[in-house]
Write a protein that holds these residues in place. Sequence first.
Motif, PDB file in Angstrom:
ATOM      1  N   SER A 176       0.839  -0.399  -3.437  1.00  7.93           N
ATOM      2  CA  SER A 176       0.757   0.895  -3.019  1.00  7.93           C
ATOM      3  C   SER A 176       1.762   1.810  -3.258  1.00  7.93           C
ATOM      4  CB  SER A 176      -0.058   1.112  -1.794  1.00  7.93           C
ATOM      5  OG  SER A 176       0.657   0.473  -0.769  1.00  7.93           O
ATOM      6  N   ARG A 177       2.781   1.268  -3.348  1.00  6.04           N
ATOM      7  CA  ARG A 177       4.023   2.286  -3.049  1.00  6.04           C
ATOM      8  C   ARG A 177       4.204   3.183  -4.429  1.00  6.04           C
ATOM      9  NH1 ARG A 177       9.134   0.854  -0.717  1.00  6.04           N
ATOM     10  NH2 ARG A 177      10.174   2.205  -1.949  1.00  6.04           N
ATOM     11  N   LEU A 178       4.557   4.529  -3.911  1.00  5.87           N
ATOM     12  CA  LEU A 178       4.450   5.590  -5.234  1.00  5.87           C
ATOM     13  C   LEU A 178       5.442   5.276  -6.437  1.00  5.87           C
ATOM     14  CD1 LEU A 178       5.161   8.662  -3.125  1.00  5.87           C
ATOM     15  CD2 LEU A 178       3.013   8.171  -4.125  1.00  5.87           C
ATOM     16  N   LEU A 196       3.149   2.577  -8.186  1.00  5.86           N
ATOM     17  CA  LEU A 196       2.087   3.443  -8.825  1.00  5.86           C
ATOM     18  C   LEU A 196       2.659   4.004 -10.179  1.00  5.86           C
ATOM     19  CD1 LEU A 196       0.246   4.732  -5.644  1.00  5.86           C
ATOM     20  CD2 LEU A 196      -0.530   2.859  -6.996  1.00  5.86           C
ATOM     21  N   ILE A 217      -3.848   9.358  -2.237  1.00  5.73           N
ATOM     22  CA  ILE A 217      -3.953  10.192  -3.612  1.00  5.73           C
ATOM     23  C   ILE A 217      -5.071  10.171  -4.335  1.00  5.73           C
ATOM     24  CG2 ILE A 217      -3.041   9.910  -5.957  1.00  5.73           C
ATOM     25  CD1 ILE A 217      -0.376   9.123  -4.827  1.00  5.73           C
ATOM     26  N   GLN A 238      -5.026   4.492  -1.729  1.00 12.12           N
ATOM     27  CA  GLN A 238      -4.104   4.430  -0.669  1.00 12.12           C
ATOM     28  C   GLN A 238      -2.555   4.789  -1.354  1.00 12.12           C
ATOM     29  OE1 GLN A 238      -4.514   4.702   2.553  1.00 12.12           O
ATOM     30  NE2 GLN A 238      -6.708   4.864   2.375  1.00 12.12           N
ATOM     31  N   ALA A 239      -1.966   5.231  -0.787  1.00 11.43           N
ATOM     32  CA  ALA A 239      -0.335   5.423  -1.378  1.00 11.43           C
ATOM     33  C   ALA A 239       0.393   5.249  -0.366  1.00 11.43           C
ATOM     34  CB  ALA A 239      -0.250   6.620  -2.227  1.00 11.43           C
ATOM     35  N   THR A 240       1.676   4.587  -0.221  1.00 18.15           N
ATOM     36  CA  THR A 240       2.706   4.719   0.674  1.00 18.15           C
ATOM     37  C   THR A 240       4.055   5.095   0.023  1.00 18.15           C
ATOM     38  OG1 THR A 240       3.180   2.542   0.101  1.00 18.15           O
ATOM     39  CG2 THR A 240       1.509   2.901   2.021  1.00 18.15           C
TER      40      THR A 240
END
Length: 915
Positions: A82-84, A87, A125, A133-135
């Motif tokens: 889920s990390r930018l 992604l 996002i 979900q994003a982290t």
Amino acid sequence: MRFQISNPFLYLTSALVAGIVVDRWAEPDRPIALGLAILSVALFAGSLMRGNRAAAIASVLTVIMQAGVLVSSVERASIDDSRLKRLYETGRITRDTPLELTGVLVAPPEPAPSACYLDLEAEVIVARRVAFQATGRARLMMTLDNAEAVEEFNRLQLSYGSRVRVLVRLERARSYNNPGSPDFNDFLERSGYDLKGVIKSPLLVERAGSRAAPMLLDLLYKARLDFLNSIDRHFEPSTAGTLKAMLVDNRRFLDPQASERLREGATYHVLSISGMHVAIIAWALLGGRSKPRRRRTLRLVLAIAALWAYAVMVGLAPPVTRATVMISVGLAGLLIFRRAASINTVALAAFIMLALKPALVADPAFQLSFIAVAGIVALALPLADRLRAIGEWRPTARTPHPPACSRAMRIAAEALFWDERKFSEEMRRSPVRYRLEKARAARWLGRLRLQRLARTVVLLVITSFAIQLATLPLMALYFNRVSPVGVLLNVTAGLLTGFLMLAATAVIALGALSASLAGWLATSVEAAHYLLVNSVMPFRDLPGASFRVAHYEGWRAIIYAAYFIPLGSLALLIDRWRPVAWRFEIDRRVTTDAENRLPRSTARRLRVASFMLCVLALIASTVAVLLPPSRAPGGKLTVHFLDVGQGDAALIIFPGGATMLVDAGGEPRFERAGQEETEIDFSDDSFGVGEVVVSRFLWSLGLTRIDYVLVTHAHADHISGLSQVIENFRVGQAVIGRAPGDNSGFEHFRAATVRRAIRVGAVSAGERFEIQGVSIEVLWPPASVAQATSGNDDSVVLRLGYGSVSILLAGDIEQPTEQALVRSGAVLRAEVLKVPHHGSRTSSSAPFIDAVRPECAVISVGERSRFGHPHADVLARYFARSAKLYQTGRDGMVTVETDGAAIALRTFQSHGLPE
């Protein structure tokens, strides 16, 4: 063994670094590292049981090394899906995908000229109508170029903890794919960000509540913003920009001229909060004493707490965190070890930070800060201690023999440290009186009350020299600058920085109480800032005061690590040097010499010989660092088409080694409203493409001289970088086509050639030259007209011929000039074509391509051209004629090499560094 025993963390940290480097280089399997660590623990236990101390130490170091491998591998694997960053790498989000990003501000908006920066911790996002979900953290720049935008931004009332929804495109930082070019994306990641983006209007931001924020953090962040505003109210813009950098770690407002002058004098480091700045604050907190006499423990604890509050207030950037950790460990050492400054203290601080964040091992700022402090505590402080011991020597039961040193060193040490007045007072009270023959300079300096001043200056010079010596290879590797004058300038820079920090803070504090007193003190701050910035000016034209050097690339960079072998040996010799030895040390030395059956005089000569050998090795290493050899001529014609983003730059290397630089790109930053953020804004420096891309590439080849510099025409994306190249290199001759009468880029170029006393020549169509067997034919432009211009259709067009191979460099010519060239009957046939005007639809007409009939065509264009280059119709025309197409923004630097018969072509992305 005293050195080893007293500095255990030096070896533990070295083992940890070795493990991290092994993991980053080889990426071994984690079970293997874990198994080796368990085996090492078992060996350690067995060694202790057998009483084998050496084996036990080796086992401990092996355990720490494997721990380094493990913590580094864990850090690499800690990036979840889920990390930018992940992604982006997997394509779920791209730089062309409009996103609705929801997240929380982890700091208040950071002011910048006509903009502000938002640090957003991602939560959700929405892309292509799909939410997920994003982290991770993104750094977003919001343009505030007019009063309406500022008003809209103020209505948002954003602060630490605000939750916002933003319409934005995210991307990685732009990097230039050439040897030597820095990777700005690495800098972005080291600063704690996954991706970056630009918000073109505050209307694209919606506040969606807030997250509860710790009260203390909120107060500290608000205090920081108030402090920034107070600086603007009390000081001129140039001084305010410097103070914002020094005091709150905001370098967005720096004056470019002031920054460049500080770089020339090797004092630019004063603009980045580091150990010196935190030490100045600690000194002020302790009331001007490094060892407070009363309530020692309480004052040290409060000072450490205040330092960490300050570090949080300025954002806990990596350099600030490093400095605070080191100073905190040093202050804690006063309580625990009773010695704050030691190599063990520095190593312990490094051990803590690397254990928490192994990736710091590759951070240039981390390396420079620790190496600089290590230079102080391993070279400067021990040498100062030895000089003090020599200067203060008097016969006692513990030190019965005079110092074992040269007469010149004894006189110098006594002049600095011998207190004749104190000695005379002791003799008057002592029942046993005697006289000592001390240096006359000591008595005269004491009578004139100048001894303390002289001692301070000399010790500061020694410290500055130690820093310069320790950081020399890193300065050459990362900044290609060596400034011997910095040994002197850093002394004044340190004093002026301390005054600026404390006086500016006093001005802001006094502002509410006494405007006149604050105004008087502000004037002195302005004067100190002027002295700091212009301190290099008297030395600017002094040969060797400050100069640029080439650097090693690839595996050859091992020379920088080898440099520290003689430097470390020198530190070890200084540590073991005892010019004034206590009685038991003398007895032990005599015993050791007797056991080795060596006379004392012989043993002393061996020690002197070891020292001289170490110094000679260090001198040789210094020469190797400063003078890397350039690539030997290969008897071939080579053209490197550089990746400079939206612009042109090509280096021609002739068969005998002569060089010609054709253009040097332009500035990557755009100052107009609504355009995307410059990539370089994520770096510490405000350098342009001519410095960080073109010059760095030339230095990576070992070049410090360019024989010819050619300007095709005066557009910014071709000529802007040349001024920096001219400042950085010795240039034999500059060549132009047409000289426009009113063009700021050309005027900067002309001014640079005047400053460097470079002869400027002009060429026009019909001229022919030969350089080392390569024929050069100028096809365009015609001889200059009365009203000279230097637009696209005025570009210099060159045709290079070597043997049966031709290369055509077409500048930015467009279809009218292409048609004129075709009609002129000039020979345009070339195996390699530098595509005109970046592949624009206004160029590369079918008749022109048919006349050239290129086998390979190189398009110099950015990875993401805001002008839409190259145009699809242009690409189709080349593909229809079976030409192989290369783009610098996509493929990186394109290198064409020929022996006059065959052509070899490679790209940076596929083959890496040129051999």
